[in-house]
Design an enzyme around this catalytic site. Structure first.
Site, PDB file in Angstrom:
ATOM      1  N   GLU A 173       0.822  -1.217   0.000  1.00 21.38           N
ATOM      2  CA  GLU A 173       0.000   0.000   0.000  1.00 21.38           C
ATOM      3  C   GLU A 173       0.852   1.263   0.000  1.00 21.38           C
ATOM      4  O   GLU A 173       0.389   2.345   0.341  1.00 21.38           O
ATOM      5  CB  GLU A 173      -0.956  -0.023   1.197  1.00 21.38           C
ATOM      6  CG  GLU A 173      -1.859  -1.255   1.242  1.00 21.38           C
ATOM      7  CD  GLU A 173      -3.198  -1.079   0.536  1.00 21.38           C
ATOM      8  OE1 GLU A 173      -3.756   0.014   0.598  1.00 21.38           O
ATOM      9  OE2 GLU A 173      -3.690  -2.056  -0.070  1.00 21.38           O
ATOM     10  N   HIS A 239      -4.147   1.650   7.611  1.00 19.46           N
ATOM     11  CA  HIS A 239      -2.767   1.932   7.228  1.00 19.46           C
ATOM     12  C   HIS A 239      -2.042   2.454   8.471  1.00 19.46           C
ATOM     13  O   HIS A 239      -2.660   3.106   9.332  1.00 19.46           O
ATOM     14  CB  HIS A 239      -2.678   3.022   6.138  1.00 19.46           C
ATOM     15  CG  HIS A 239      -3.194   2.602   4.801  1.00 19.46           C
ATOM     16  ND1 HIS A 239      -4.075   3.364   4.058  1.00 19.46           N
ATOM     17  CD2 HIS A 239      -2.946   1.506   4.058  1.00 19.46           C
ATOM     18  CE1 HIS A 239      -4.340   2.752   2.912  1.00 19.46           C
ATOM     19  NE2 HIS A 239      -3.668   1.621   2.888  1.00 19.46           N
ATOM     20  N   CYS A 356      -2.743  11.334   3.921  1.00 22.81           N
ATOM     21  CA  CYS A 356      -3.097  10.357   2.872  1.00 22.81           C
ATOM     22  C   CYS A 356      -3.015  10.996   1.490  1.00 22.81           C
ATOM     23  O   CYS A 356      -2.766  10.319   0.500  1.00 22.81           O
ATOM     24  CB  CYS A 356      -4.532   9.871   3.036  1.00 22.81           C
ATOM     25  SG  CYS A 356      -4.862   9.014   4.561  1.00 22.81           S
TER      26      CYS A 356
HETATM   27  O1  SUG Z   1      -7.742   2.968   0.603  1.00 21.69           O
HETATM   28  N1  SUG Z   1     -10.490   5.124   0.843  1.00 21.69           N
HETATM   29  C1  SUG Z   1      -9.067   4.932   0.869  1.00 21.69           C
HETATM   30  C2  SUG Z   1      -8.420   5.869   1.849  1.00 21.69           C
HETATM   31  C3  SUG Z   1      -6.915   5.830   1.761  1.00 21.69           C
HETATM   32  C4  SUG Z   1      -6.256   6.530   2.868  1.00 21.69           C
HETATM   33  N2  SUG Z   1      -4.862   6.527   2.696  1.00 21.69           N
HETATM   34  C5  SUG Z   1      -3.959   6.506   3.700  1.00 21.69           C
HETATM   35  N3  SUG Z   1      -4.278   6.172   4.914  1.00 21.69           N
HETATM   36  N4  SUG Z   1      -2.735   6.771   3.404  1.00 21.69           N
HETATM   37  C6  SUG Z   1      -8.694   3.485   1.180  1.00 21.69           C
HETATM   38  O2  SUG Z   1      -9.372   2.876   2.018  1.00 21.69           O
HETATM   39  C7  SUG Z   1     -12.724   4.741  -0.025  1.00 21.69           C
HETATM   40  C8  SUG Z   1     -13.370   4.831  -1.401  1.00 21.69           C
HETATM   41  C9  SUG Z   1     -14.814   4.477  -1.428  1.00 21.69           C
HETATM   42  O3  SUG Z   1     -15.271   3.720  -0.580  1.00 21.69           O
HETATM   43  O4  SUG Z   1     -15.507   4.921  -2.374  1.00 21.69           O
HETATM   44  C10 SUG Z   1     -11.229   4.531  -0.100  1.00 21.69           C
HETATM   45  O5  SUG Z   1     -10.755   3.892  -0.997  1.00 21.69           O
END
Ligand code: SUG
Length: 426
Positions: A173, A239, A356
């Site tokens: 990730e 994460h 993020c």
């Molecule tokens: O991968 N949300 C992302 C958020 C990523 C956050 N990144 C870090 N923590 N670095 C994920 O979960 C939600 C999209 C949706 O449900 O439509 C989403 O993908």
């Protein structure tokens, strides 16, 4: 002496931003699933954060939203005909696949890649590995778009090496699970990847195998692979950057972030003797509040005057325990001198805070000059981006809008306008 500075590359929030509830284990995304999203406002919020960074005198770049809907991905899943026919068939037969093909998830650039800065690598170049993001279907098709942009922005092979992602069998990730401690930043640092063990209620997205593979191919010998605490994942920290962030010689982390924190702190201290651990105890900020407010998903930065600041989501000012901790611990006596709150609520509702939205790239002055200039932000470029967003990004995106041909067309036109603008330097 070569001077280094960190440039944050943010994912420009795309015109397809919506709340489809695609990420199991991401509590905010699950909570807001089915709500109406506001892509224009979302993108302006993200740009507002980038403008704040510029105003603080920091380096700022950006990645473009990816092509959405991802027609190639839908065709690989057997849908056929014209582009609109492909989308219409997906919507009629398996609407969740269209939602996955439309996701604006590349906005979360911390997941775009892992970056090892030049002082840490065997060949003295900056190494990038795009994340395969293989745990979540909607994110698993991001990497080709990311790889293409990394190759375009960091094309100069004297300074940069851009790798292929780790095979999808081993979940990766990107920088969301990466930390680096070094003091000063331009010295060789210690790089850390934080992995999760499967078996809990939610997926562990970062594997130890992928972490090791990245360090091998980047030529990083001073590396640690540490386990994230299972209770943090179970509490919604999908994460590591939801419960910890590192910068220079500071590790800012929740008490419950790591499976064996004492071993980790000792291992870092052995290599970085002036390590400062700013640990937030559960008795002051319960894991639940840390995750709801995204306290640790803040950007910890050094300003040109040498002071350190946290760029925090506004939700931290609205969560009583977190606000009390900040008031008591952030200030002139350091090690963190100031707090700046930003409103990125549209992204936050999908579980994406300030950290993020960005990928950190530590660069020598020479390497910074080698970057594709169209992806570096200044005030004028920000004004032009703002005008494009205002003109082309849809105001609203309700769940049913995902299936409308008008929405697909709006997404295409917005991206086309952006790319056309990039052809003339912004
Ligand atoms: O991968 N949300 C992302 C958020 C990523 C956050 N990144 C870090 N923590 N670095 C994920 O979960 C939600 C999209 C949706 O449900 O439509 C989403 O993908």
């Amino acid at each position: 002496m070569t001077r280094f500075r960190e440039v944050n590359f943010d994912g420009l929030i795309g015109p397809s931003h919506n709340y489809a509830g695609l990420s199991h284990g991401n509590l905010a995304a699950t909570l807001h699933a089915g709500e109406t999203a506001y892509p224009r406002q979302a993108a302006l919020q993200g740009l507002g954060k980038m403008r704040l960074m510029l105003s603080l005198g920091l380096g700022q770049g950006f990645f473009l939203p990816h092509e959405r809907p991802n027609i190639g991905w839908l065709r690989a899943l057997g849908f056929s005909g014209t582009d609109d026919a492909v989308c219409a068939q997906a919507w009629a037969e398996e609407p969740s696949l269209l939602a996955q093909a439309i996701s604006a998830s590349p906005m979360w650039a911390a997941n775009a890649a892992t970056v090892s800065p030049a002082p840490d690598t065997a060949d003295g170049r900056v190494h990038f590995t795009p994340a395969n993001l293989s745990t979540m279907a909607h994110r698993s098709h991001e990497w080709p778009g990311t790889l293409a942009q990394l190759r375009r922005i960091f094309a100069d092979e004297r300074h940069f090496a851009v790798h292929e992602p780790v095979p999808a069998r081993f979940g990766d990730e990107g920088a969301a699970n990466f930390m680096r401690l070094a003091s000063p930043v331009g010295e060789r640092g210690i790089e850390i990847m934080v992995y999760g063990e499967p078996g809990g209620p939610f997926p562990a997205r970062q594997s130890a195998q992928a972490s090791r593979a990245i360090f091998r191919s980047h030529g990083v010998s001073d590396a640690l692979i540490v386990q994230q605490s299972p209770e943090a994942i179970a509490a919604g920290a999908f994460h590591n950057d939801v419960v910890a962030v590192a910068h220079e010689n500071i590790l800012f982390a929740h008490e419950q972030a790591f499976a064996d924190k004492d071993a980790l702190y000792a291992a870092i201290e052995a290599r970085c003797p002036d390590l400062v651990v700013v640990e937030v105890p559960a008795s002051e900020v319960p894991l639940r509040d840390a995750i709801a407010s995204y306290l640790f998903n803040s950007q910890l930065v050094t300003l040109p005057d040498g002071s350190r600041a946290l760029i925090l989501p506004i939700e931290c000012a609205e969560t009583a325990t977190v606000k009390a901790w900040i008031d008591a611990n952030v200030g002139a006596n350091g090690p963190i001198h100031a707090a700046h709150f930003v409103d990125v609520r549209e992204s936050m509702h999908n579980g994406g805070g300030p950290a993020c939205l960005r990928l950190r790239v530590l660069l020598s002055e020479e390497a910074e000059r080698a970057i594709h200039p169209a992806h570096l932000l200044n005030d004028r470029a920000a004004d032009r981006l703002e005008a494009l967003i205002t003109a082309h990004w849809p105001e609203r995106m309700a769940p049913s809008d995902i299936g409308l041909p008008e929405s697909w067309e709006a997404m295409r036109q917005a991206r086309a306008a952006l790319i056309a603008a990039l052809e003339q330097p912004l």
